[in-house]
Write an enzyme that holds these catalytic residues in place. Sequence first.
Site, PDB file in Angstrom:
ATOM      1  N   ASN A 158       0.869  -1.175   0.000  1.00 44.01           N
ATOM      2  CA  ASN A 158       0.000   0.000   0.000  1.00 44.01           C
ATOM      3  C   ASN A 158       0.912   1.232   0.000  1.00 44.01           C
ATOM      4  O   ASN A 158       1.458   1.593   1.040  1.00 44.01           O
ATOM      5  CB  ASN A 158      -0.898  -0.038   1.253  1.00 44.01           C
ATOM      6  CG  ASN A 158      -1.718   1.224   1.415  1.00 44.01           C
ATOM      7  OD1 ASN A 158      -1.797   2.052   0.502  1.00 44.01           O
ATOM      8  ND2 ASN A 158      -2.343   1.368   2.575  1.00 44.01           N
ATOM      9  N   LYS A 217       0.175   4.239  -0.374  1.00 36.49           N
ATOM     10  CA  LYS A 217      -0.472   5.457   0.168  1.00 36.49           C
ATOM     11  C   LYS A 217      -0.213   6.634  -0.769  1.00 36.49           C
ATOM     12  O   LYS A 217      -0.173   6.448  -1.985  1.00 36.49           O
ATOM     13  CB  LYS A 217      -0.011   5.704   1.614  1.00 36.49           C
ATOM     14  CG  LYS A 217      -0.202   4.448   2.483  1.00 36.49           C
ATOM     15  CD  LYS A 217      -0.044   4.670   3.950  1.00 36.49           C
ATOM     16  CE  LYS A 217      -0.271   3.350   4.679  1.00 36.49           C
ATOM     17  NZ  LYS A 217      -0.216   3.480   6.141  1.00 36.49           N
ATOM     18  N   HIS A 237      -9.539   1.249   4.626  1.00 32.22           N
ATOM     19  CA  HIS A 237      -8.295   1.477   5.369  1.00 32.22           C
ATOM     20  C   HIS A 237      -8.562   2.466   6.508  1.00 32.22           C
ATOM     21  O   HIS A 237      -9.359   3.391   6.356  1.00 32.22           O
ATOM     22  CB  HIS A 237      -7.208   2.016   4.429  1.00 32.22           C
ATOM     23  CG  HIS A 237      -5.860   2.030   5.074  1.00 32.22           C
ATOM     24  ND1 HIS A 237      -5.486   3.018   5.953  1.00 32.22           N
ATOM     25  CD2 HIS A 237      -4.826   1.159   5.010  1.00 32.22           C
ATOM     26  CE1 HIS A 237      -4.259   2.738   6.393  1.00 32.22           C
ATOM     27  NE2 HIS A 237      -3.839   1.626   5.837  1.00 32.22           N
ATOM     28  N   GLU A 260      -7.009   4.898   7.520  1.00 33.74           N
ATOM     29  CA  GLU A 260      -6.790   6.314   7.160  1.00 33.74           C
ATOM     30  C   GLU A 260      -7.982   6.873   6.401  1.00 33.74           C
ATOM     31  O   GLU A 260      -8.286   8.066   6.507  1.00 33.74           O
ATOM     32  CB  GLU A 260      -5.475   6.440   6.369  1.00 33.74           C
ATOM     33  CG  GLU A 260      -4.279   6.220   7.291  1.00 33.74           C
ATOM     34  CD  GLU A 260      -3.027   5.673   6.624  1.00 33.74           C
ATOM     35  OE1 GLU A 260      -2.948   5.672   5.382  1.00 33.74           O
ATOM     36  OE2 GLU A 260      -2.128   5.215   7.371  1.00 33.74           O
ATOM     37  N   GLU A 269      -5.510  -4.743  10.525  1.00 29.69           N
ATOM     38  CA  GLU A 269      -4.490  -3.729  10.747  1.00 29.69           C
ATOM     39  C   GLU A 269      -4.792  -2.967  12.036  1.00 29.69           C
ATOM     40  O   GLU A 269      -5.603  -2.021  12.023  1.00 29.69           O
ATOM     41  CB  GLU A 269      -4.469  -2.735   9.584  1.00 29.69           C
ATOM     42  CG  GLU A 269      -4.197  -3.356   8.238  1.00 29.69           C
ATOM     43  CD  GLU A 269      -3.636  -2.333   7.257  1.00 29.69           C
ATOM     44  OE1 GLU A 269      -2.497  -2.516   6.813  1.00 29.69           O
ATOM     45  OE2 GLU A 269      -4.316  -1.342   6.963  1.00 29.69           O
ATOM     46  N   GLY A 301       2.398   2.393  10.885  1.00 26.20           N
ATOM     47  CA  GLY A 301       3.401   3.454  10.771  1.00 26.20           C
ATOM     48  C   GLY A 301       4.106   3.781  12.079  1.00 26.20           C
ATOM     49  O   GLY A 301       4.790   4.802  12.169  1.00 26.20           O
ATOM     50  N   SER A 312       3.213  -1.977  10.436  1.00 27.88           N
ATOM     51  CA  SER A 312       4.649  -2.084  10.752  1.00 27.88           C
ATOM     52  C   SER A 312       5.225  -3.470  10.468  1.00 27.88           C
ATOM     53  O   SER A 312       6.123  -3.924  11.179  1.00 27.88           O
ATOM     54  CB  SER A 312       4.933  -1.662  12.202  1.00 27.88           C
ATOM     55  OG  SER A 312       4.596  -0.291  12.377  1.00 27.88           O
TER      56      SER A 312
END
Length: 250
Positions: free
Chosen positions: A10, A12, A95, A97, A165, A171, A211
Amino acid sequence: MSRKPLIAGNWKMNGTLESGGALAQAVADGAADAACDLLVCPPAQLLYPIGRALAGTPVQLGAQDCHAEEKGAHTGDIAAPMLSDIGCSHVIVGHSERRENHGETDGTVRAKAEAAHRAGLIAAICLGETEAIRDAGKTNSFIIGQLDGSVPEGSTAANTVIAYEPVWAIGTGRTPTPAEANEVHALIRSHLSDRLGADECAKLRILYGGSMKPGNAAELLAQPDIDGGLIGGAALKAEDFLAIAAAAKG
Ligand code: PGA
């Protein structure tokens, strides 16, 4: 039941024609050695050129989002049939985000996954708990709620992958232990088995994301219910992405 691992990148909001093109090429160059399926999910403006560059290679192409409707007055959005039109096989939906930055609810995510299915795409449906939910000991009930809200009826191992996730791991360099992650994966599989059928869910790939790096991939991927990874930061370096792929044994 052996499930072929899927290692998905991904990217991003990262990459230009030049840098993204070079990254995709380097992944394709290393793909022949991989015992897993490989997928890259570049930002929208790179989907078409990278799709062209990957044609004839084993690396598959995915988008990071789609709209729930097929066309119309939705400025800035991309419909699922547009993604299949340019050669995408997958689309990430839900996701964290997108959920956080764009107010996407489980209902939105489910509608997007349904749109992906109608367009012949594989929906990579993301879910995961925040740190506060984890600290409150409510991870399992939260995940079950997200599954019930986000995963459409009619989801199969052929048209869906789930990505677990944990939001606090994305991250941050932090991860659950492999056993903790596997426990949630096993919960996802058994809960979905009740709705979608045990045979289907024995084949369903459940990816871990948050991560995952070359240094921790092997032990995460060795867990019985972890069938691959959705990789963010480490997908931006072909060497790291391919090292994770090398840790995924078929
Ligand atoms: P990360 O991101 O690997 O950078 O933690 C994973 C993701 O958000 O899909």
